[in-house]
Design an enzyme around this catalytic site. Sequence first.
Site, mmCIF file in Angstrom:
data_model
loop_
_atom_site.group_PDB
_atom_site.id
_atom_site.type_symbol
_atom_site.label_atom_id
_atom_site.label_comp_id
_atom_site.label_asym_id
_atom_site.label_seq_id
_atom_site.Cartn_x
_atom_site.Cartn_y
_atom_site.Cartn_z
ATOM 1 N N CYS A 152 2.881 -4.848 6.810
ATOM 2 C CA CYS A 152 2.598 -4.751 5.376
ATOM 3 C C CYS A 152 3.803 -4.209 4.607
ATOM 4 O O CYS A 152 4.827 -3.862 5.187
ATOM 5 C CB CYS A 152 1.382 -3.860 5.137
ATOM 6 N N HIS B 297 0.814 -1.218 0.000
ATOM 7 C CA HIS B 297 0.000 0.000 0.000
ATOM 8 C C HIS B 297 0.846 1.266 0.000
ATOM 9 O O HIS B 297 2.070 1.229 0.132
ATOM 10 C CB HIS B 297 -0.945 0.004 1.206
#
Length: 336
Positions: free
Chosen positions: A311, A295
């Site tokens: 992440c 992301h």
Amino acid sequence: MFMKNMVFLPALLAALLASGPCGAAGAEELQPEAVNKASLASIPPERPPKTPPRPEPAIVRLQVLLDRAGASPGVIDGYYGENVTKAIAGFEALHDLPVDGKLDPELLGRLSGDKPVIEPPVIEPYVISEEDARDLVERIPEDYSEQAEMKHLGYTSVAERLSERFHMDIDLLKALNPGSAFAVGDTVSVAMPGAVKEGKAKRIEARRRGGQVLAFAEDGSPLAVYPATIGSDETPSPSGTHKVKGVARMPPYIYNPKVNFKQGDNSEVLTLPKGPNGPVGTVWIDLTKPTYGIHGTPEPSHIDKFGSHGCVRLTNWDGEELAAMVKPGVIVEFTD
């Protein structure tokens, strides 16, 4: 999000510094023309141990050219940091050169040619439009409960919006445009990274130790290379091989302290609105590993300098470019 304020020397002190050899160099280094004409040959092959006190024109030019070539340096800031070394290594990989992250004559020749300047200028003028000043927010609070009350997590200023659009650190943008109010109709100097890298990725490799994400084509050749934040010691990224499940652009963010992490005193599930200053930025590449993804970020200058919550974090522009090259089923392999 808090913006750093540039501090400029008073006119008298600047004039005194400019009278000496070091002052003369300092007076020119952030001028657009100085950046456009800077010689890449002046950059040492390896990253110096000491960071200079201000951005260097040649490094700005190098970063823009690497960005144009598909070897992202992250934010263009004019400093010879680790992400520049990674981008150089990425360029070497893209062009089938020995990968050592060092500048050498062959690499420089491929990057910019034999003439001093043959590519379009890396710094060009830009006129601020009314669209650039729309949908700004006054500030981005740190607390997620306050963010959840907002309509959108937009840019806090025209300067912030332009810095992301042109892949720049906001401090560099302000240093190139001292005294600018960044008002509609103003002409400012910005970096010109070039066209978005295109292609179809067959495989993505997230290299934790090196802090890089590489996208590979069907034939195994590298398409693009990005600096990345991949987990942290407290919340490591997953291991092994997974797949892309889907892509969401301008996603809202669901905060669940029982599943993700604890932020401040927030113990309830919160839905944070979409926007470039949201926790996952402007794009989310969902992985088959539950709760994990690739992301964007509200703080592009922090890429590979601060850890993530497990992440893979990219700058918004790098995340968007990668998202356009993937589809469900693309393999994502975590290495190192």
